[in-house]
Design a protein around this motif. Structure first.
Motif, PDB file in Angstrom:
ATOM      1  N   LYS A 116       0.856  -1.171   0.000  1.00 27.76           N
ATOM      2  CA  LYS A 116       0.000   0.000   0.000  1.00 27.76           C
ATOM      3  C   LYS A 116       0.896   1.226   0.000  1.00 27.76           C
ATOM      4  O   LYS A 116       1.871   1.286   0.749  1.00 27.76           O
ATOM      5  CB  LYS A 116      -0.918   0.026   1.226  1.00 27.76           C
ATOM      6  N   LEU A 117       0.566   2.203  -0.828  1.00 36.50           N
ATOM      7  CA  LEU A 117       1.321   3.436  -0.894  1.00 36.50           C
ATOM      8  C   LEU A 117       0.343   4.600  -0.778  1.00 36.50           C
ATOM      9  O   LEU A 117      -0.641   4.675  -1.520  1.00 36.50           O
ATOM     10  CB  LEU A 117       2.112   3.541  -2.207  1.00 36.50           C
ATOM     11  N   GLU A 118       0.643   5.493   0.143  1.00 35.10           N
ATOM     12  CA  GLU A 118      -0.216   6.650   0.374  1.00 35.10           C
ATOM     13  C   GLU A 118       0.607   7.917   0.269  1.00 35.10           C
ATOM     14  O   GLU A 118       1.717   8.005   0.808  1.00 35.10           O
ATOM     15  CB  GLU A 118      -0.881   6.573   1.738  1.00 35.10           C
ATOM     16  N   CYS A 119       0.070   8.879  -0.459  1.00 32.27           N
ATOM     17  CA  CYS A 119       0.704  10.191  -0.589  1.00 32.27           C
ATOM     18  C   CYS A 119       0.086  11.131   0.442  1.00 32.27           C
ATOM     19  O   CYS A 119      -1.112  11.401   0.410  1.00 32.27           O
ATOM     20  CB  CYS A 119       0.510  10.728  -2.010  1.00 32.27           C
ATOM     21  N   LEU A 120       0.921  11.623   1.367  1.00 31.89           N
ATOM     22  CA  LEU A 120       0.468  12.515   2.418  1.00 31.89           C
ATOM     23  C   LEU A 120       0.909  13.932   2.093  1.00 31.89           C
ATOM     24  O   LEU A 120       2.118  14.214   2.006  1.00 31.89           O
ATOM     25  CB  LEU A 120       1.042  12.090   3.771  1.00 31.89           C
ATOM     26  N   THR A 121      -0.040  14.813   1.881  1.00 28.20           N
ATOM     27  CA  THR A 121       0.248  16.218   1.597  1.00 28.20           C
ATOM     28  C   THR A 121       0.197  17.010   2.897  1.00 28.20           C
ATOM     29  O   THR A 121      -0.797  16.936   3.629  1.00 28.20           O
ATOM     30  CB  THR A 121      -0.770  16.786   0.600  1.00 28.20           C
ATOM     31  N   PRO A 122       1.244  17.755   3.236  1.00 28.94           N
ATOM     32  CA  PRO A 122       1.255  18.497   4.503  1.00 28.94           C
ATOM     33  C   PRO A 122       0.096  19.494   4.589  1.00 28.94           C
ATOM     34  O   PRO A 122      -0.197  20.226   3.642  1.00 28.94           O
ATOM     35  CB  PRO A 122       2.619  19.212   4.483  1.00 28.94           C
ATOM     36  N   THR A 123      -0.564  19.530   5.767  1.00 28.04           N
ATOM     37  CA  THR A 123      -1.685  20.427   6.024  1.00 28.04           C
ATOM     38  C   THR A 123      -1.279  21.441   7.099  1.00 28.04           C
ATOM     39  O   THR A 123      -0.917  21.040   8.204  1.00 28.04           O
ATOM     40  CB  THR A 123      -2.910  19.637   6.506  1.00 28.04           C
ATOM     41  N   PRO A 124      -1.348  22.747   6.804  1.00 23.56           N
ATOM     42  CA  PRO A 124      -0.883  23.759   7.764  1.00 23.56           C
ATOM     43  C   PRO A 124      -1.917  24.071   8.841  1.00 23.56           C
ATOM     44  O   PRO A 124      -2.459  25.178   8.920  1.00 23.56           O
ATOM     45  CB  PRO A 124      -0.614  24.972   6.865  1.00 23.56           C
ATOM     46  N   SER A 125      -2.231  23.080   9.676  1.00 24.65           N
ATOM     47  CA  SER A 125      -3.211  23.275  10.739  1.00 24.65           C
ATOM     48  C   SER A 125      -2.858  22.337  11.884  1.00 24.65           C
ATOM     49  O   SER A 125      -2.588  21.154  11.667  1.00 24.65           O
ATOM     50  CB  SER A 125      -4.624  22.990  10.231  1.00 24.65           C
ATOM     51  N   ALA A 126      -2.901  22.892  13.114  1.00 23.92           N
ATOM     52  CA  ALA A 126      -2.587  22.083  14.302  1.00 23.92           C
ATOM     53  C   ALA A 126      -3.827  21.499  14.947  1.00 23.92           C
ATOM     54  O   ALA A 126      -3.727  20.791  15.952  1.00 23.92           O
ATOM     55  CB  ALA A 126      -1.830  22.937  15.317  1.00 23.92           C
ATOM     56  N   ALA A 127      -5.006  21.754  14.400  1.00 26.00           N
ATOM     57  CA  ALA A 127      -6.245  21.337  15.048  1.00 26.00           C
ATOM     58  C   ALA A 127      -6.370  19.821  15.107  1.00 26.00           C
ATOM     59  O   ALA A 127      -6.997  19.291  16.032  1.00 26.00           O
ATOM     60  CB  ALA A 127      -7.433  21.936  14.298  1.00 26.00           C
ATOM     61  N   GLU A 128      -5.805  19.097  14.143  1.00 28.77           N
ATOM     62  CA  GLU A 128      -5.987  17.660  14.085  1.00 28.77           C
ATOM     63  C   GLU A 128      -4.745  16.907  14.536  1.00 28.77           C
ATOM     64  O   GLU A 128      -4.558  15.740  14.188  1.00 28.77           O
ATOM     65  CB  GLU A 128      -6.371  17.246  12.668  1.00 28.77           C
ATOM     66  N   LEU A 129      -3.863  17.568  15.296  1.00 26.76           N
ATOM     67  CA  LEU A 129      -2.642  16.910  15.735  1.00 26.76           C
ATOM     68  C   LEU A 129      -2.940  15.700  16.610  1.00 26.76           C
ATOM     69  O   LEU A 129      -2.313  14.645  16.462  1.00 26.76           O
ATOM     70  CB  LEU A 129      -1.749  17.908  16.483  1.00 26.76           C
ATOM     71  N   GLU A 130      -3.914  15.837  17.538  1.00 28.47           N
ATOM     72  CA  GLU A 130      -4.259  14.705  18.403  1.00 28.47           C
ATOM     73  C   GLU A 130      -4.726  13.515  17.576  1.00 28.47           C
ATOM     74  O   GLU A 130      -4.342  12.374  17.812  1.00 28.47           O
ATOM     75  CB  GLU A 130      -5.355  15.118  19.388  1.00 28.47           C
TER      76      GLU A 130
END
Length: 1097
Positions: A756-770
């Motif tokens: 499985k290969l997933e492309c993760l694009t950085p998101t500039p938000s700390a709201a979903e860090l948890e």
């Protein structure tokens, strides 16, 4: 021939009586002991053959040669034999593979349900269609093709060879057998919509034949031949032109876009070609011969109608375009020159080989440099797009054999789409090495309106080794008439030489005629067609006698219609009626891109561009200092590829015993490569269906041509055996964002790999860090590194007011920066106190709250200042970005560095885990509200000293929620089934409001039991927390069971008080969970009310 076969079939077999009579008394004498004379002769022959092995040793001794000659001869023989056996194994393996595919397709016709690894290529690739009907035709016609080849070789080729040389007058073909295995077409791809007047097909052909062709020159007692051959490649077939009469298609044009792979098994005297060194040389020479006919730009034309006027244009059509390739520089090449047996590491002497089909250029050698700069330019004619590829290979120049430093490939379709492409390309098999290329797609214009602009633009380009071209010229040489006879009144053997400047092309020779037909085509690059000429010489084949000449000024074409001259030309210095017919076509090279101007372009991040700063004391007015950094638009555009290496099936067994009589298994492991980074999985012992469940992460840019490569090997004591390979284009992962596939293994008989290969694009938000941290903890596997939760991008712009060196000299500064021990280093600037770097770097971040960016400015190893930036500052910043001047500590009072630092969360959309959002008023199973206070601190099975712990406190956003009134307390628990690892996962987060006695505060721990099995195999236990009624555990436990089995189980969690080392803990309460009532595929953290241990479930 058929009659002879029938007679042979009708001939009666000798019966038992004949056999017995042949062994009677009259058939020969028998030696004492019952041994026949035939057996005795065979034994003596075997002994004699073995004695012949000692003959070279005896002859070497008689000749007075040293032992080294004998050892060298034995080594040469062993190398030949090893190469020979390797080829035979390769032929057998390829033959078995084709046989298996035939069985698979036959099974498909019977309607059997097949696994993906059994299916042919046309199933895995939707645009490739099966061609079994064509293979059946080839199989039926193959014997007759063999008869045709036998007649052709014996009746046509052999007489020509005998007539070519007096020493070959006894040359003959003693055996011509095309074998029983026909050529196979593995798949057909039809390209539509490009040109309505042609049909274009790509045939994936594979020939693994048992061909046997033996030749003999009786005069010299010389025998040679071929026994077995492999040929694999992509053959493009063009049906053109389409006409309104039978046979509808005017001609077939065939060629290989890329060089096919070839392997030949030699026999007889040609066995010498299997000696190491000669083998690759012979195969290369044969491939060069094939390429001269069948690899672009060469084509094989088969006319299907008489008097095909477009034959030359079909054999050599006008190119699609010209690509100008600038080989600029490379960096971080591997060091190949070592001294004193590797104790002293030197550098390399790199050079590059740039190849497009048969067009090859070699750069200059840069001595002793791991970051060479060439600044050379090459021009390539491109015919088929997409299809043709640019290949760049780097080598280290050595006196004996040059060392390989890496390679890159790129389809010209990417260049045609981008028009101008300038990138740093990672080198495959080159470690962290990269090469910088600039490629320009030049359109071919059929008018001269842009020629002046092109010439003016070319004057601004300083290129080596040749100046840039402004146009190309294609000359179609058709025929000539009434050429003069030779002085001996014999008809000549005319050929033509065409020259522009110092470039000369020659046509083929047409024998014994004054009206030859050549039907040839030639291509030239033109630097300035307004002043250039083409010189044409018609000569006899000895190149001494001139039959006519002609000089044409190319400026004539600039005024011609469509830049084309299609006519008869009168020959000079020839007969009165001698003339030659040619079609001459010119095309202007035009770069249709917005950047065609004199202004230089900004460089992408990471480029080593030297920007000179104004020196201290200069009379030039200093410009205003920038307040923010100025990265290019590509800064921060990186993505992270998360590679899940899951499992494999049906691998080949390599560990066999007793000569293969006892079949063993394999000890497989996987090598993963992407973007210059390499990973290696753990070894699974004695398993043909291994499960790794490992995860790797790589930072990637959208650079064309990259691939994710997987190579599987069997771990052995000496040399690891190859079990297969597969790959996925990175562009596909970047566009689809997620790929989950079983990949068939190439170059082996069977096997497939699940990834499985997933492309993760950085998101500039700390709201979903948890959420990211909890999801990572759930999908984390025991054998993989801790997963990253964010990507940190750093752009280092410049620094000011750095301290001077001793002696008041300006330093030569550079920056070393690191996060969690991962280091990078910038270039070294020329002496200055205000250096400019303009470089970008990226880091994978595991725990943003706990990690820091460490930065040191240095000069020749001495510190000029330092900076520590906690990433928690970024979490509090707007958009997770800081772009400003940062003061340096341990430096001059005003020393500062300007940089842009930005953080992006890596949020997985395909983890299979339910999103963890804070809920303010949701009731749990026991009827109590669920809070959101979470401190994530994951350990593997309660190991407090684990290196893979992940600790992160998040804000207590809902700490004011009303707690449950359960008298015994609550347990915070996550239950989830990891589909990739095939494991049941439980995370004990915490307990709260545990019941305690009036005297002592408890020392709680949690014990887990997976019912109905209460054995030690299913029991798990957390560590003990001292003196608390609100313990926090955050420990992870796993069970290796299937999802179906997990749904039949019940999980009991006992919260106990640890009283003493020797006694069992006192029960506080328990939680009973029926797993059949929960959706285990969607993990979610939940608070459970504790029940009395004595109560029933």
């Amino acid at each position: 021939m058929e009659r002879d076969q029938e007679q042979e079939a009708a001939a009666p077999d000798p019966g038992p009586g004949i056999s017995s009579s042949s062994s009677g008394p009259g058939s020969g004498s028998r030696l004492p002991g019952g041994i026949g004379s035939a057996e005795a002769l065979a034994a003596l022959g075997a002994i004699g053959r073995r004695l012949l092995w000692l003959l070279p040793v005896y002859l070497a001794g008689r000749a007075g040669l040293s032992l080294g000659f004998v050892v060298a001869g034995v080594a040469l023989y062993m190398g030949w034999r090893s190469r020979r056996l390797s080829k035979e194994r390769s032929l057998r393996a390829a033959g078995l593979l084709l046989g298996d595919e035939e069985a698979t397709v036959s099974a498909t016709h019977l309607g059997r349900s097949l696994g993906q690894q059994e299916l042919p290529a046309w199933v895995s690739f939707p645009d490739v269609e099966k061609a079994e009907w064509l293979n059946k035709i080839l199989a039926q016609a193959w014997p007759f093709f063999g008869q045709y080849m036998e007649k052709l070789l014996v009746e046509n080729i052999a007489p020509s060879i005998r007539a070519s040389n007096t020493h070959l007058q006894t040359f003959t073909f003693t055996k011509v057998d095309m074998g029983e295995k026909p050529l196979k077409v593995l798949g057909v791809k039809v390209h539509t919509g490009r040109n309505k007047k042609q049909i274009l097909l790509d045939l994936n052909i594979s020939y693994v034949g048992d061909i046997q062709v033996d030749v003999e020159v009786k005069k010299f007692f010389c025998k040679a031949g071929v026994k077995g051959m492999q040929l694999h490649g992509m053959l493009r077939v063009i049906l053109e032109p389409l006409i309104g009469n039978v046979p509808i298609v005017g001609a077939l044009t065939m060629f290989f876009i890329r060089r096919p792979t070839l392997d030949i098994n030699w026999t007889g005297m040609t066995n010498l070609l299997d000696i190491p060194g000669l083998s690759s040389m012979s195969d290369t020479m044969i491939m060069d011969s094939i390429a001269s006919y069948l690899v672009l730009p060469n084509r094989l034309l088969i006319p299907l109608v008489p008097d095909l006027h477009e034959a030359a244009e079909l054999r050599s059509p006008i190119p699609r375009g010209v690509v100008r390739v600038y080989l600029m520089e490379a960096k971080d090449l591997q060091s190949k020159d070592k001294y004193i047996k590797g104790m002293i590491e030197g550098k390399s002497d790199p050079y590059a080989v740039v190849r497009v089909g048969t067009q090859v250029f070699t750069s200059k050698v840069v001595d002793e440099n791991l970051n060479p700069k060439w600044n050379e330019m090459y021009e390539f004619i491109v015919h088929e797009v997409p299809g043709q590829e640019l290949e760049v290979e780097l080598f280290d120049k050595d006196p004996d054999q040059d060392d390989f430093l890496g390679r890159m490939k790129l389809d010209f379709g990417e260049v045609m789409q981008a028009r101008v492409l300038e990138e740093w390309f990672p080198l495959q098999d080159g470690g962290r090495a990269r090469v910088r290329l600039r490629m320009e797609w030049h359109t071919l214009m059929s008018d001269a309106s842009k020629l002046d602009q092109v010439l003016q633009w070319n004057k601004t380009i300083s290129s080596k080794p040749e100046p840039p071209s402004a146009a190309i010229l294609v000359v179609y040489l058709d025929r000539a008439q009434d050429l003069p006879l030779k002085k001996s009144s014999k008809e000549p053997n005319p050929m033509v030489q065409l020259s522009i400047h110092d470039v000369t092309r020659e046509s083929k020779v047409v024998y014994s005629t004054v009206s030859p037909v050549w039907d040839d085509a030639f291509r030239f690059f033109l630097q300035d067609p307004t002043v250039e000429d083409i010189d044409i010489q018609v000569k006899d084949d000895n190149r001494q006698t001139t039959l006519g000449s002609l000089t044409i000024r190319l400026s004539r074409l600039l005024n011609a219609d469509n830049l084309t001259l299609d006519q008869w030309f009168q020959l000079e210095n020839s007969g009165p009626n001698s003339r030659i017919y040619m079609k001459i076509v010119m095309r202007v090279l035009y770069l249709d891109a917005p950047e065609v101007c004199i202004n230089p372009q900004p460089c992408p991040p990471g480029n080593l561009t030297n920007i000179e700063s104004v020196e201290v004391g200069s009379s030039v007015d200093l410009p205003a200092r920038p307040t923010t950094a100025s990265p290019s638009a590509e800064f921060g555009s990186e993505s992270v590829i998360r590679i899940h290496l899951l499992e494999a099936e049906n691998l080949i067994a390599k560990d066999n015993f007793m000569g293969g009589m006892i079949k063993g298994k394999s000890d497989p492991y996987v090598k993963v490569r992407l973007g210059g980074q390499k990973f290696r999985s753990r070894v699974i012992k004695e398993e043909l269906n291994p499960r790794w469940s490992e995860i790797y992460e790589v930072i990637v840019n959208n650079i064309p041509g990259q691939e994710v490569e997987f190579d599987i090997y069997d771990k052995d004591v000496d040399k690891d055996d190859f079990l297969g390979r597969c790959k996925i284009p990175l562009r596909r992962v970047l566009s689809n964002k997620f790929v989950d596939e079983w990949l068939p293994l190439e170059d082996v008989k069977s096997g497939r790999l699940h990834v499985k290969l997933e492309c993760l694009t950085p998101t500039p938000s700390a709201a979903e860090l948890e959420q990211v941290l909890i999801v990572n903890s759930l999908i984390q596997t025991p054998k993989s590194e801790e997963l990253s939760s964010a990507l940190l991008s750093v752009f280092l712009d410049r620094a000011i007011d750095l301290p001077l060196r001793k002696g008041s000299k300006p330093p030569s500064p550079y920056i070393s920066l690191s996060v969690r021990g991962v280091p990078y280093k910038t270039k070294v600037c020329s002496p200055t106190v205000e250096p400019v770097w303009d470089e970008a770097f990226s880091f994978l971040i595991k725990r943003p709250h706990a990690e820091s960016l460490e930065l040191q400015v240095k000069d020749d190893g001495h510190s000029l200042g330092s900076l520590t930036l906690p990433l928690s500052q970024l979490l509090a910043a707007d958009g997770l970005v800081l772009d400003q001047w940062f003061p340096l500590s341990n430096s001059a009072p005003t020393a500062q560095v300007l940089m842009r630092v930005q953080l992006g969360l890596l949020i997985s959309q395909h983890s299979g885990v339910e999103a963890f959002h804070n809920v303010t008023s949701e009731e749990n199973e026991g009827g109590s509200p669920r809070g959101s206070e979470t401190e994530l601190y994951i350990r593997e099975d309660g190991d407090s000293g684990s290196a893979q712990e992940l600790r992160q406190r998040v804000p207590h956003a809902n700490s004011n929620l009303e707690l449950s009134d359960s008298p015994l307390g609550q347990l915070h628990l996550t239950i989830w089934y990891n589909m990739d690892a095939r494991k049941l996962v439980a995370i004990i987060h915490a307990c709260r409001n545990l019941k305690s006695s009036a005297k002592d505060i408890p020392d709680p721990y949690v014990s887990l039991v997976l019912l109905p099995d209460k054995s030690r195999v299913t029991k798990r236990k957390t560590t003990v927390r001292k003196k608390t009624v609100n313990p926090e555990f955050n420990e992870k436990f796993e069970w290796d069971i299937t999802l179906e089995e997990a749904q039949r189980r019940k999980l009991e969690a006992y919260i106990k008080n640890s009283v003493s080392f020797m006694s069992r803990g006192e029960p506080i309460g328990k939680v009973h969970i029926d797993l059949s009532q929960k959706d285990l595929t969607q993990g979610a953290a939940q608070w459970y009310d504790l029940k009395d241990d004595k109560s029933s479930s």
